[in-house]
Write a protein that holds these residues in place. Structure first.
Motif, short mmCIF file in Angstrom:
data_model
loop_
_atom_site.label_atom_id
_atom_site.label_comp_id
_atom_site.label_asym_id
_atom_site.label_seq_id
_atom_site.Cartn_x
_atom_site.Cartn_y
_atom_site.Cartn_z
N LYS A 73 0.83 -1.20 0.00
CA LYS A 73 0.00 0.00 0.00
C LYS A 73 0.87 1.25 0.00
O LYS A 73 0.59 2.22 -0.73
N SER A 74 1.92 1.25 0.81
CA SER A 74 2.84 2.39 0.86
C SER A 74 3.55 2.59 -0.48
O SER A 74 3.70 3.73 -0.95
N PHE A 75 3.98 1.48 -1.08
CA PHE A 75 4.64 1.55 -2.38
C PHE A 75 3.68 2.14 -3.42
O PHE A 75 4.06 2.99 -4.22
N PHE A 76 2.43 1.66 -3.38
CA PHE A 76 1.43 2.16 -4.33
C PHE A 76 1.24 3.66 -4.17
O PHE A 76 1.23 4.41 -5.17
N GLU A 77 1.10 4.12 -2.93
CA GLU A 77 0.90 5.55 -2.69
C GLU A 77 2.10 6.37 -3.17
O GLU A 77 1.94 7.46 -3.73
N ASP A 78 3.29 5.84 -2.97
CA ASP A 78 4.50 6.55 -3.38
C ASP A 78 4.67 6.58 -4.89
O ASP A 78 5.40 7.45 -5.42
N ASN A 79 4.04 5.64 -5.58
CA ASN A 79 4.21 5.53 -7.04
C ASN A 79 2.88 5.64 -7.77
O ASN A 79 2.70 5.08 -8.85
N ARG A 80 1.98 6.38 -7.18
CA ARG A 80 0.63 6.52 -7.73
C ARG A 80 0.65 7.11 -9.14
O ARG A 80 -0.12 6.70 -10.01
N LYS A 81 1.52 8.07 -9.39
CA LYS A 81 1.59 8.70 -10.71
C LYS A 81 1.93 7.69 -11.80
O LYS A 81 1.38 7.73 -12.91
N MET A 82 2.86 6.77 -11.49
CA MET A 82 3.25 5.75 -12.47
C MET A 82 2.08 4.80 -12.75
O MET A 82 1.85 4.42 -13.90
N VAL A 83 1.35 4.45 -11.70
CA VAL A 83 0.19 3.57 -11.85
C VAL A 83 -0.87 4.25 -12.71
O VAL A 83 -1.43 3.66 -13.65
N ASN A 84 -1.17 5.51 -12.40
CA ASN A 84 -2.16 6.26 -13.18
C ASN A 84 -1.73 6.39 -14.64
O ASN A 84 -2.56 6.30 -15.55
N HIS A 85 -0.43 6.59 -14.83
CA HIS A 85 0.09 6.71 -16.20
C HIS A 85 -0.16 5.42 -16.97
O HIS A 85 -0.53 5.46 -18.16
N LEU A 86 0.04 4.27 -16.32
CA LEU A 86 -0.18 2.99 -17.00
C LEU A 86 -1.66 2.77 -17.34
O LEU A 86 -1.98 2.17 -18.36
N ILE A 87 -2.54 3.25 -16.48
CA ILE A 87 -3.97 3.15 -16.78
C ILE A 87 -4.30 3.94 -18.05
O ILE A 87 -5.07 3.49 -18.90
N GLU A 88 -3.70 5.11 -18.18
CA GLU A 88 -3.93 5.96 -19.35
C GLU A 88 -3.14 5.49 -20.57
O GLU A 88 -3.55 5.72 -21.72
N ASN A 89 -2.01 4.82 -20.32
CA ASN A 89 -1.12 4.41 -21.41
C ASN A 89 -0.71 2.96 -21.22
O ASN A 89 0.44 2.65 -20.89
N SER A 90 -1.65 2.06 -21.41
CA SER A 90 -1.41 0.64 -21.13
C SER A 90 -0.37 0.00 -22.03
O SER A 90 0.17 -1.07 -21.72
N ASN A 91 -0.05 0.65 -23.15
CA ASN A 91 0.96 0.11 -24.06
C ASN A 91 2.37 0.61 -23.75
O ASN A 91 3.33 0.23 -24.43
N ASP A 92 2.50 1.46 -22.73
CA ASP A 92 3.81 1.99 -22.37
C ASP A 92 4.54 0.94 -21.51
O ASP A 92 4.59 1.03 -20.29
N TYR A 93 5.11 -0.02 -22.20
CA TYR A 93 5.75 -1.13 -21.48
C TYR A 93 7.03 -0.68 -20.79
O TYR A 93 7.46 -1.29 -19.81
N SER A 94 7.63 0.39 -21.27
CA SER A 94 8.84 0.91 -20.62
C SER A 94 8.52 1.40 -19.21
O SER A 94 9.29 1.17 -18.27
N GLU A 95 7.39 2.07 -19.07
CA GLU A 95 6.97 2.55 -17.76
C GLU A 95 6.62 1.37 -16.84
O GLU A 95 6.93 1.39 -15.66
N TYR A 96 6.00 0.36 -17.45
CA TYR A 96 5.69 -0.86 -16.69
C TYR A 96 6.98 -1.52 -16.18
O TYR A 96 7.06 -1.93 -15.01
#
Length: 265
Positions: A73-96
């Motif tokens: 949960k802490s990791f998720f909160e700290d990296n929320r922007k990256m998670v949101n980015h993947l939701i918007e850009n699911s093909n961005d495998y580099s970010e994944y």
């Protein structure tokens, strides 16, 4: 007079013999009872050892899983922007891959990650096959009742278990999934196992299906035959403890020849 004297002597001898026989029977009775009590004490000692082992293991595992969920949960909160980015850009495998790498550094037993929507569809395509229908099924149950019961997920790459964190993004519900290998659990079982005992994590509702042993998950059971505890092992369970928040129980199975070994020592 001699006959009377002889008769007395004979009667005395009979009494002595009877007394000796009685004493012998008493000795045999006391000795047998001693051995029986000794075996019962030994058995009760093994039960006590098993009870302590299962109680301690269940406590440790519950703590490990609770801490793991908090850390995810802490990791998720700290990296929320990256998670949101993947939701918007699911093909961005580099970010994944960057998020994947960060999780690998954060958790030594990390296996894989993904995100699902409220229809349990993966946001990032599962090309490697690290997550499958069991993961999605657990997400569906989690979304329905907001309660996760952890279990082992068979997988061609690595058997694992998931930690699920639900969250909202643009008013829609998503689930952040982080999968872990069972190495930490197996190591705990290994260092906690006493001589002539075996600690096994099972799913009792699935006919004593083995989840994890000291060797690892049930896909690496070594010389063991089958993925369920057999009838002999079930009979030799000395203690069993549920692990809260999971489908698992931890059982202590004693060596079926332990009492025989003890008698022969």
């Amino acid at each position: 007079m001699n006959k009377i004297h002889f008769k007395k002597i004979f009667t005395l001898e009979i009494k002595i013999i009877c007394l000796m026989i009685s004493l012998l029977f008493v000795f045999i009775f006391v000795f047998v009872k001693f051995l029986d009590d000794r075996e019962k004490d030994f058995y009760n000692e093994q039960v006590s050892i098993a009870a302590n082992s299962t109680k301690n293991i269940s406590f440790e595992l519950e703590n490990i899983l609770r801490d793991k969920k908090q850390l995810v949960k802490s990791f998720f909160e700290d990296n929320r922007k990256m998670v949101n980015h993947l939701i918007e850009n699911s093909n961005d495998y580099s970010e994944y891959e960057r998020l994947d790498e960060k999780l690998g550094k954060y958790f030594t037993d990390y296996f894989s990650l993904n995100i699902t929507n409220d229809e349990t569809e993966f946001v990032v395509d599962e090309f490697e096959g690290k997550m499958g229908w069991i993961c999605r099924n657990d997400v569906a149950i989690f979304l329905k009742n907001s309660n996760q019961k952890i279990r082992i997920h068979p997988n061609a790459v690595s058997y694992h278990y998931d930690i699920l964190i639900d969250f909202k993004y643009k008013s829609k519900t998503y689930v952040f999934i982080v999968a872990f290998k069972v190495d930490e659990i197996a190591s705990l079982l290994k260092i906690s196992t006493r001589e002539n005992h075996e600690l096994v994590m099972i799913n009792k509702s699935k006919d004593y299906l083995i989840a994890v042993t000291a060797n690892g998950s049930r896909d690496i059971l070594g010389k063991r035959e089958g993925i369920h505890l057999n009838k002999g092992e079930i009979k030799n369970i000395l203690s069993e403890q549920l692990i809260k928040g999971t489908f698992w129980s931890i059982v202590d199975v004693v060596d079926e020849n332990l009492l025989t070994k003890y008698k022969n020592n």
